[in-house]
Design an enzyme around this catalytic site. Sequence first.
Site, PDB file in Angstrom:
ATOM      1  N   CYS A 159      43.730 -36.536   0.636  1.00  0.00           N
ATOM      2  CA  CYS A 159      43.895 -35.248   0.065  1.00  0.00           C
ATOM      3  C   CYS A 159      44.770 -34.853  -1.165  1.00  0.00           C
ATOM      4  O   CYS A 159      44.694 -33.880  -1.739  1.00  0.00           O
ATOM      5  CB  CYS A 159      44.088 -34.122   1.225  1.00  0.00           C
ATOM      6  SG  CYS A 159      42.770 -34.262   2.563  1.00  0.00           S
TER       7      CYS A 159
ATOM      8  N   HIS B  88      46.300 -27.660  -1.452  1.00  0.00           N
ATOM      9  CA  HIS B  88      45.123 -28.426  -0.847  1.00  0.00           C
ATOM     10  C   HIS B  88      44.652 -27.468  -0.039  1.00  0.00           C
ATOM     11  O   HIS B  88      45.409 -26.912   0.767  1.00  0.00           O
ATOM     12  CB  HIS B  88      45.791 -29.514  -0.280  1.00  0.00           C
ATOM     13  CG  HIS B  88      44.850 -30.196   0.539  1.00  0.00           C
ATOM     14  ND1 HIS B  88      43.454 -30.285   0.364  1.00  0.00           N
ATOM     15  CD2 HIS B  88      45.047 -30.647   1.744  1.00  0.00           C
ATOM     16  CE1 HIS B  88      42.899 -31.031   1.245  1.00  0.00           C
ATOM     17  NE2 HIS B  88      43.540 -31.110   2.266  1.00  0.00           N
TER      18      HIS B  88
ATOM     19  N   ASN C 141      37.414 -27.855   3.941  1.00  0.00           N
ATOM     20  CA  ASN C 141      38.349 -29.007   3.438  1.00  0.00           C
ATOM     21  C   ASN C 141      37.734 -30.130   2.706  1.00  0.00           C
ATOM     22  O   ASN C 141      36.874 -30.740   3.606  1.00  0.00           O
ATOM     23  CB  ASN C 141      39.171 -29.452   4.750  1.00  0.00           C
ATOM     24  CG  ASN C 141      40.256 -30.639   4.173  1.00  0.00           C
ATOM     25  OD1 ASN C 141      40.196 -31.048   2.947  1.00  0.00           O
ATOM     26  ND2 ASN C 141      40.928 -30.813   4.978  1.00  0.00           N
TER      27      ASN C 141
HETATM   28  N1  COA Z   1      36.422 -24.164  18.208  1.00  0.00           N
HETATM   29  C1  COA Z   1      36.558 -23.509  19.321  1.00  0.00           C
HETATM   30  N2  COA Z   1      37.851 -24.002  19.914  1.00  0.00           N
HETATM   31  C2  COA Z   1      38.418 -25.090  19.364  1.00  0.00           C
HETATM   32  C3  COA Z   1      37.708 -25.692  18.334  1.00  0.00           C
HETATM   33  C4  COA Z   1      36.842 -25.283  17.889  1.00  0.00           C
HETATM   34  N3  COA Z   1      36.283 -25.977  16.639  1.00  0.00           N
HETATM   35  N4  COA Z   1      38.707 -26.817  18.148  1.00  0.00           N
HETATM   36  C5  COA Z   1      39.693 -26.655  19.093  1.00  0.00           C
HETATM   37  N5  COA Z   1      39.550 -25.685  19.777  1.00  0.00           N
HETATM   38  C6  COA Z   1      40.253 -25.302  20.851  1.00  0.00           C
HETATM   39  C7  COA Z   1      41.243 -26.353  21.662  1.00  0.00           C
HETATM   40  O1  COA Z   1      40.390 -27.246  22.359  1.00  0.00           O
HETATM   41  C8  COA Z   1      42.261 -25.522  22.202  1.00  0.00           C
HETATM   42  O2  COA Z   1      41.856 -24.994  23.593  1.00  0.00           O
HETATM   43  P1  COA Z   1      42.879 -24.934  24.962  1.00  0.00           P
HETATM   44  O3  COA Z   1      43.893 -23.985  24.350  1.00  0.00           O
HETATM   45  O4  COA Z   1      41.826 -24.376  25.916  1.00  0.00           O
HETATM   46  O5  COA Z   1      43.351 -26.258  25.237  1.00  0.00           O
HETATM   47  C9  COA Z   1      42.379 -24.460  21.376  1.00  0.00           C
HETATM   48  O6  COA Z   1      41.299 -24.321  20.705  1.00  0.00           O
HETATM   49  C10 COA Z   1      43.767 -24.406  20.368  1.00  0.00           C
HETATM   50  O7  COA Z   1      43.709 -25.922  19.986  1.00  0.00           O
HETATM   51  P2  COA Z   1      44.469 -26.308  18.998  1.00  0.00           P
HETATM   52  O8  COA Z   1      44.152 -27.757  18.725  1.00  0.00           O
HETATM   53  O9  COA Z   1      45.881 -25.893  19.154  1.00  0.00           O
HETATM   54  O10 COA Z   1      44.127 -25.508  17.555  1.00  0.00           O
HETATM   55  P3  COA Z   1      44.823 -25.398  16.216  1.00  0.00           P
HETATM   56  O11 COA Z   1      45.435 -23.866  16.263  1.00  0.00           O
HETATM   57  O12 COA Z   1      45.934 -26.155  16.099  1.00  0.00           O
HETATM   58  O13 COA Z   1      43.929 -25.370  15.094  1.00  0.00           O
HETATM   59  C11 COA Z   1      43.170 -27.207  13.524  1.00  0.00           C
HETATM   60  C12 COA Z   1      43.222 -26.925  15.015  1.00  0.00           C
HETATM   61  C13 COA Z   1      42.640 -28.738  13.559  1.00  0.00           C
HETATM   62  C14 COA Z   1      42.362 -26.184  13.081  1.00  0.00           C
HETATM   63  C15 COA Z   1      44.739 -27.220  13.011  1.00  0.00           C
HETATM   64  O14 COA Z   1      45.524 -28.037  13.956  1.00  0.00           O
HETATM   65  C16 COA Z   1      44.884 -27.671  11.706  1.00  0.00           C
HETATM   66  O15 COA Z   1      44.138 -27.347  10.824  1.00  0.00           O
HETATM   67  N6  COA Z   1      45.613 -28.838  11.674  1.00  0.00           N
HETATM   68  C17 COA Z   1      45.729 -29.533  10.394  1.00  0.00           C
HETATM   69  C18 COA Z   1      44.712 -30.279   9.873  1.00  0.00           C
HETATM   70  C19 COA Z   1      44.834 -30.513   8.548  1.00  0.00           C
HETATM   71  O16 COA Z   1      45.561 -30.208   7.614  1.00  0.00           O
HETATM   72  N7  COA Z   1      43.822 -31.679   8.166  1.00  0.00           N
HETATM   73  C20 COA Z   1      43.547 -32.129   6.770  1.00  0.00           C
HETATM   74  C21 COA Z   1      44.850 -33.042   6.354  1.00  0.00           C
HETATM   75  S1  COA Z   1      44.315 -33.394   4.804  1.00  0.00           S
END
Ligand code: COA
Length: 308
Positions: A109, A233, A263
Amino acid sequence: MAGAVTIGWGSSVPDNVVTNDDLAKRLDTSNEWILERTGIRERHMGGVTSELAIAAAKEALASAGMEPGDIDLLVLATTTPDALVPGTSAIVQGALGTRGGAFDVNAACSGFIYSLVAAHGFVLAGSKRVLLIGAETLSSITDMNDRTLAVIVGDGAAAVVLEAVPGQGELLSWNLGADGLLRHLLCCEHGGYLFMDGKEIFRRAVRIVVDSAREAIVAAGVTSEQVDLFVPHQANVRIIDAARERLGIPEERAMVTIDRYGNTSSSSIPLALVAAITEGRLHAGDLVLLSGFGAGMTWGSALLRWGG
Ligand code: COA
């Protein structure tokens, strides 16, 4: 001394628009969760990386009033090349007929920022016009049954044409970094699917972006209050907001396109930049801060004086 200025821009996304509700029909997710946790409403999916790149490049060349033969270097940032060999840049070069060299950059990215800095280096070394493209089909390496990644990724391409000018040009300062010991956080083996430790990346991303942006700001001898447009980004709107707030940049000075594109990795910053230009949010003389992070991990920032 030779610098470069942006003289053309273009973008291309697949026609197929996938909304959050579309995804919620076949995954255990919802529009509310995706929108609230990521800021994404919809994304474009499909196509082939080289084809999206060619379409974006043609638009950029037309807007610059240039022919492919006017270009003497093609740099293409992608993590989703058409093939392992040759580089996707070669396929794009063959289709367009640009002169000079053509090579791929894989810095995930951060790829567009790495490519932008490299292009300015080539201009300093004698290149006259560089076609710079970010192109991705992340959906092609994503398990669409993995709700963590399927809801985040998008496909698309954007391109700019840089032209050498006497003097400093647009690039005031830059900062690049990498930490390969963190490569397990976001990776894709040959023939496999993308894996992401979203929580850990999220935890690190804000600090990485803020530190890198600050380095570039300090190196240019300006302050974040002077930044007219922040083009980060587009990985998660919460990461963008947190980084922006720590940098002291108000919301109205940040370009956010994740809601419409998701993304798109190497394409995310140029897609946001091209949207900013076409929506009239950039003016000659503006101070533009580009900042990204991604797999590797890699990160980078570039501070531009728009129009040189
Ligand atoms: N839909 C619904 N629920 C979801 C889900 C989805 N697509 N993905 C995860 N969940 C659930 C999880 O299972 C978890 O449930 P639980 O509390 O019962 O265990 C809950 O939502 C929270 O999960 P979590 O992983 O803590 O969510 P988050 O707020 O961290 O969001 C991302 C997840 C991936 C959106 C976030 O971590 C993120 O954006 N990370 C950075 C990613 C990034 O920058 N990537 C690119 C790099 S270039």
